[in-house]
Design a protein around this motif. Structure first.
Motif, PDB file in Angstrom:
ATOM      1  N   THR A  98     -30.370 -19.904 -29.898  1.00  0.00           N
ATOM      2  CA  THR A  98     -30.895 -20.046 -31.250  1.00  0.00           C
ATOM      3  C   THR A  98     -31.958 -21.130 -31.203  1.00  0.00           C
ATOM      4  O   THR A  98     -31.689 -22.243 -30.767  1.00  0.00           O
ATOM      5  CB  THR A  98     -29.779 -20.453 -32.222  1.00  0.00           C
ATOM      6  OG1 THR A  98     -28.710 -19.521 -32.075  1.00  0.00           O
ATOM      7  CG2 THR A  98     -30.271 -20.452 -33.659  1.00  0.00           C
ATOM      8  N   ALA A 102     -23.463 -15.388 -17.459  1.00  0.00           N
ATOM      9  CA  ALA A 102     -24.171 -16.644 -17.214  1.00  0.00           C
ATOM     10  C   ALA A 102     -23.772 -17.165 -15.840  1.00  0.00           C
ATOM     11  O   ALA A 102     -22.588 -17.253 -15.524  1.00  0.00           O
ATOM     12  CB  ALA A 102     -23.843 -17.658 -18.303  1.00  0.00           C
ATOM     13  N   GLY A 103     -24.773 -17.496 -15.013  1.00  0.00           N
ATOM     14  CA  GLY A 103     -24.484 -17.968 -13.668  1.00  0.00           C
ATOM     15  C   GLY A 103     -23.975 -19.390 -13.651  1.00  0.00           C
ATOM     16  O   GLY A 103     -23.240 -19.804 -12.762  1.00  0.00           O
ATOM     17  N   SER A 104     -24.394 -20.169 -14.637  1.00  0.00           N
ATOM     18  CA  SER A 104     -23.909 -21.531 -14.787  1.00  0.00           C
ATOM     19  C   SER A 104     -24.044 -21.874 -16.259  1.00  0.00           C
ATOM     20  O   SER A 104     -24.760 -21.203 -16.989  1.00  0.00           O
ATOM     21  CB  SER A 104     -24.744 -22.498 -13.946  1.00  0.00           C
ATOM     22  OG  SER A 104     -26.075 -22.507 -14.428  1.00  0.00           O
ATOM     23  N   GLN A 163     -35.186 -21.905 -18.665  1.00  0.00           N
ATOM     24  CA  GLN A 163     -34.744 -21.685 -17.294  1.00  0.00           C
ATOM     25  C   GLN A 163     -33.223 -21.703 -17.312  1.00  0.00           C
ATOM     26  O   GLN A 163     -32.612 -22.589 -17.896  1.00  0.00           O
ATOM     27  CB  GLN A 163     -35.296 -22.796 -16.406  1.00  0.00           C
ATOM     28  CG  GLN A 163     -34.925 -22.626 -14.951  1.00  0.00           C
ATOM     29  CD  GLN A 163     -35.394 -23.813 -14.122  1.00  0.00           C
ATOM     30  OE1 GLN A 163     -36.372 -24.465 -14.445  1.00  0.00           O
ATOM     31  NE2 GLN A 163     -34.673 -24.094 -13.062  1.00  0.00           N
ATOM     32  N   TYR A 188     -40.260 -22.140 -23.213  1.00  0.00           N
ATOM     33  CA  TYR A 188     -39.901 -21.959 -21.805  1.00  0.00           C
ATOM     34  C   TYR A 188     -38.395 -22.124 -21.674  1.00  0.00           C
ATOM     35  O   TYR A 188     -37.824 -23.038 -22.255  1.00  0.00           O
ATOM     36  CB  TYR A 188     -40.632 -23.022 -20.992  1.00  0.00           C
ATOM     37  CG  TYR A 188     -40.102 -23.278 -19.604  1.00  0.00           C
ATOM     38  CD1 TYR A 188     -40.494 -22.468 -18.536  1.00  0.00           C
ATOM     39  CD2 TYR A 188     -39.226 -24.329 -19.357  1.00  0.00           C
ATOM     40  CE1 TYR A 188     -40.018 -22.719 -17.262  1.00  0.00           C
ATOM     41  CE2 TYR A 188     -38.743 -24.571 -18.081  1.00  0.00           C
ATOM     42  CZ  TYR A 188     -39.148 -23.767 -17.034  1.00  0.00           C
ATOM     43  OH  TYR A 188     -38.668 -24.016 -15.782  1.00  0.00           O
ATOM     44  N   ALA A 248     -25.707 -23.944 -17.927  1.00  0.00           N
ATOM     45  CA  ALA A 248     -26.816 -24.894 -17.950  1.00  0.00           C
ATOM     46  C   ALA A 248     -28.096 -24.168 -18.336  1.00  0.00           C
ATOM     47  O   ALA A 248     -28.239 -22.973 -18.095  1.00  0.00           O
ATOM     48  CB  ALA A 248     -26.977 -25.545 -16.580  1.00  0.00           C
ATOM     49  N   ALA A 249     -29.006 -24.896 -18.949  1.00  0.00           N
ATOM     50  CA  ALA A 249     -30.300 -24.320 -19.301  1.00  0.00           C
ATOM     51  C   ALA A 249     -31.318 -25.435 -19.436  1.00  0.00           C
ATOM     52  O   ALA A 249     -30.975 -26.575 -19.747  1.00  0.00           O
ATOM     53  CB  ALA A 249     -30.203 -23.527 -20.604  1.00  0.00           C
ATOM     54  N   SER A 250     -32.570 -25.090 -19.183  1.00  0.00           N
ATOM     55  CA  SER A 250     -33.667 -26.042 -19.361  1.00  0.00           C
ATOM     56  C   SER A 250     -34.653 -25.478 -20.349  1.00  0.00           C
ATOM     57  O   SER A 250     -34.875 -24.268 -20.403  1.00  0.00           O
ATOM     58  CB  SER A 250     -34.425 -26.263 -18.051  1.00  0.00           C
ATOM     59  OG  SER A 250     -33.541 -26.618 -17.038  1.00  0.00           O
ATOM     60  N   THR A 251     -35.273 -26.367 -21.111  1.00  0.00           N
ATOM     61  CA  THR A 251     -36.354 -25.951 -21.984  1.00  0.00           C
ATOM     62  C   THR A 251     -37.248 -27.144 -22.270  1.00  0.00           C
ATOM     63  O   THR A 251     -37.084 -28.206 -21.661  1.00  0.00           O
ATOM     64  CB  THR A 251     -35.819 -25.314 -23.283  1.00  0.00           C
ATOM     65  OG1 THR A 251     -36.910 -24.787 -24.033  1.00  0.00           O
ATOM     66  CG2 THR A 251     -35.076 -26.331 -24.144  1.00  0.00           C
ATOM     67  N   ARG A 252     -38.203 -26.955 -23.165  1.00  0.00           N
ATOM     68  CA  ARG A 252     -39.100 -28.047 -23.546  1.00  0.00           C
ATOM     69  C   ARG A 252     -39.031 -28.201 -25.054  1.00  0.00           C
ATOM     70  O   ARG A 252     -39.098 -27.211 -25.782  1.00  0.00           O
ATOM     71  CB  ARG A 252     -40.539 -27.722 -23.133  1.00  0.00           C
ATOM     72  CG  ARG A 252     -40.694 -27.614 -21.623  1.00  0.00           C
ATOM     73  CD  ARG A 252     -42.083 -27.118 -21.276  1.00  0.00           C
ATOM     74  NE  ARG A 252     -42.190 -26.817 -19.842  1.00  0.00           N
ATOM     75  CZ  ARG A 252     -42.987 -25.883 -19.371  1.00  0.00           C
ATOM     76  NH1 ARG A 252     -43.727 -25.149 -20.183  1.00  0.00           N
ATOM     77  NH2 ARG A 252     -43.046 -25.669 -18.077  1.00  0.00           N
ATOM     78  N   ILE A 253     -38.921 -29.452 -25.502  1.00  0.00           N
ATOM     79  CA  ILE A 253     -38.721 -29.664 -26.933  1.00  0.00           C
ATOM     80  C   ILE A 253     -39.753 -30.624 -27.506  1.00  0.00           C
ATOM     81  O   ILE A 253     -40.456 -31.313 -26.771  1.00  0.00           O
ATOM     82  CB  ILE A 253     -37.289 -30.182 -27.238  1.00  0.00           C
ATOM     83  CG1 ILE A 253     -37.093 -31.598 -26.698  1.00  0.00           C
ATOM     84  CG2 ILE A 253     -36.257 -29.237 -26.663  1.00  0.00           C
ATOM     85  CD1 ILE A 253     -35.797 -32.236 -27.150  1.00  0.00           C
ATOM     86  N   ALA A 293     -31.837 -26.591 -30.557  1.00  0.00           N
ATOM     87  CA  ALA A 293     -31.512 -25.288 -29.990  1.00  0.00           C
ATOM     88  C   ALA A 293     -30.012 -25.178 -29.824  1.00  0.00           C
ATOM     89  O   ALA A 293     -29.307 -26.187 -29.738  1.00  0.00           O
ATOM     90  CB  ALA A 293     -32.200 -25.103 -28.643  1.00  0.00           C
ATOM     91  N   ALA A 294     -29.524 -23.949 -29.796  1.00  0.00           N
ATOM     92  CA  ALA A 294     -28.121 -23.684 -29.490  1.00  0.00           C
ATOM     93  C   ALA A 294     -28.088 -22.653 -28.375  1.00  0.00           C
ATOM     94  O   ALA A 294     -28.647 -21.571 -28.510  1.00  0.00           O
ATOM     95  CB  ALA A 294     -27.394 -23.162 -30.728  1.00  0.00           C
ATOM     96  N   PHE A 295     -27.483 -23.024 -27.254  1.00  0.00           N
ATOM     97  CA  PHE A 295     -27.381 -22.114 -26.116  1.00  0.00           C
ATOM     98  C   PHE A 295     -25.961 -21.545 -26.084  1.00  0.00           C
ATOM     99  O   PHE A 295     -25.007 -22.288 -25.891  1.00  0.00           O
ATOM    100  CB  PHE A 295     -27.641 -22.848 -24.798  1.00  0.00           C
ATOM    101  CG  PHE A 295     -28.985 -23.527 -24.733  1.00  0.00           C
ATOM    102  CD1 PHE A 295     -30.110 -22.822 -24.302  1.00  0.00           C
ATOM    103  CD2 PHE A 295     -29.135 -24.859 -25.086  1.00  0.00           C
ATOM    104  CE1 PHE A 295     -31.354 -23.441 -24.233  1.00  0.00           C
ATOM    105  CE2 PHE A 295     -30.375 -25.484 -25.020  1.00  0.00           C
ATOM    106  CZ  PHE A 295     -31.487 -24.771 -24.588  1.00  0.00           C
ATOM    107  N   ALA A 296     -25.842 -20.238 -26.277  1.00  0.00           N
ATOM    108  CA  ALA A 296     -24.535 -19.592 -26.171  1.00  0.00           C
ATOM    109  C   ALA A 296     -24.511 -18.810 -24.868  1.00  0.00           C
ATOM    110  O   ALA A 296     -25.406 -18.008 -24.597  1.00  0.00           O
ATOM    111  CB  ALA A 296     -24.310 -18.666 -27.361  1.00  0.00           C
ATOM    112  N   PHE A 297     -23.491 -19.071 -24.045  1.00  0.00           N
ATOM    113  CA  PHE A 297     -23.445 -18.447 -22.725  1.00  0.00           C
ATOM    114  C   PHE A 297     -22.561 -17.204 -22.752  1.00  0.00           C
ATOM    115  O   PHE A 297     -21.471 -17.219 -23.314  1.00  0.00           O
ATOM    116  CB  PHE A 297     -22.936 -19.442 -21.682  1.00  0.00           C
ATOM    117  CG  PHE A 297     -23.823 -20.652 -21.571  1.00  0.00           C
ATOM    118  CD1 PHE A 297     -25.013 -20.582 -20.862  1.00  0.00           C
ATOM    119  CD2 PHE A 297     -23.491 -21.835 -22.202  1.00  0.00           C
ATOM    120  CE1 PHE A 297     -25.850 -21.692 -20.779  1.00  0.00           C
ATOM    121  CE2 PHE A 297     -24.325 -22.942 -22.117  1.00  0.00           C
ATOM    122  CZ  PHE A 297     -25.499 -22.864 -21.401  1.00  0.00           C
ATOM    123  N   ALA A 327     -38.099 -27.361 -33.354  1.00  0.00           N
ATOM    124  CA  ALA A 327     -38.272 -28.424 -32.366  1.00  0.00           C
ATOM    125  C   ALA A 327     -38.499 -27.896 -30.958  1.00  0.00           C
ATOM    126  O   ALA A 327     -38.651 -28.677 -30.022  1.00  0.00           O
ATOM    127  CB  ALA A 327     -37.063 -29.356 -32.376  1.00  0.00           C
TER     128      ALA A 327
END
Lengths: 109, 139
Positions: free
Chosen positions: A65, B95-97, A77, A75, B99-104, B87-91, A69
């Motif tokens: 979601t 999902a392999g792990s 990963q 992007y 974990a997640a990366s992004t830019r904020i 952001a909300a990351f729902a796995f 921000a």
């Protein structure tokens, strides 16, 4: 804003069964936060991609979601487990109702 | 209509209190949102890792990574932004792990909080102060 939106995804094309792979995604989008003002002092309305999902053969890998921000050209990963050959589907949902989709096939080898 | 000195002072104090209200509610919002997510549950201080630079030169694009083994969902809040949720990351099952990366975007120097909902129903959080040289909310 649905013009000039181009998704890019990096996925290995061939993996071994059960392997965990790294996926990188980028989509060109200005992600207007709704906080900025134009030269006349008027607030520029929010226009962002609010959700990103990745599935493999219909099973969810990640469901994000997104809020204002998140930076321009979002992007992400993350890692995915590949139990068998199949297809990754990446979907981005825009505030304006547009849906951008990208697919990547993966073979076992 | 005439005001005595006392009434004028009281009015002034009331106006000052009113004008501070929006600020207060902003400050509380991130905490409130976290409480809403966790249902007021206790937050463990380990179990989630938030990786981010200590100093971000450009608040428009700050790389972050969240990782929480065994998490079903990780949410990120920027406590000093006009709208704290990031952001909300729902796995999912593939999902392999966790974990997640992004830019904020960060409007100013502030604490960024990652809250993970673990599969056993408990919650963990990690807070990191990120110094921002140029804010990322435009003017």
């Amino acid at each position: 804003m649905a013009s000039g939106v181009k998704p890019r995804v990096k996925v290995p094309s061939s993996v071994s069964a059960g392997e965990v792979i790294e996926i990188k995604t980028l989509i060109s989008h200005k992600m207007e936060s709704g906080q900025r003002k134009d030269d006349d002092g008027n607030t520029i309305p929010r226009s962002i991609i609010n959700r990103f999902t990745c599935t493999f053969n219909g099973e969810t890998v990640i469901d994000v979601t997104m809020e204002p921000a998140i930076s321009t050209n979002p992007y992400f990963q993350f890692e995915a487990k590949v139990p068998e050959a199949g297809e990754f589907v990446f979907t981005w949902y825009d505030d304006d109702g547009s849906v951008y989709e990208e697919k990547k096939s993966v073979t076992i080898g | 209509m005439e005001f005595s000195r006392r009434e004028t002072l009281a009015l002034g104090a009331g106006a000052a209190a009113l004008s501070m209200l929006p600020l207060r509610s902003f400050a509380a919002t991130a905490d409130e949102m976290i409480a809403e997510f966790t249902g007021g549950a206790d937050l463990a201080q380990d179990g989630v890792t938030l990786t981010a630079p200590e100093i971000a030169e450009n608040g428009n694009t700050v790389p972050i990574e969240v990782s929480a083994p065994g998490a079903s969902e990780i949410r990120v809040y920027a406590t000093g932004n006009p709208t704290p949720p990031v952001a909300a990351f729902a796995f999912g099952p593939l999902a392999g792990s966790r974990a997640a990366s992004t830019r904020i975007r960060l409007a100013e120097t502030q604490n960024v909080v990652a809250v993970a909902k673990l599969e056993d129903g408990s919650f963990a959080q990690s807070t990191k102060l990120i110094k921002v040289t140029i804010g990322g909310c435009g003017g």
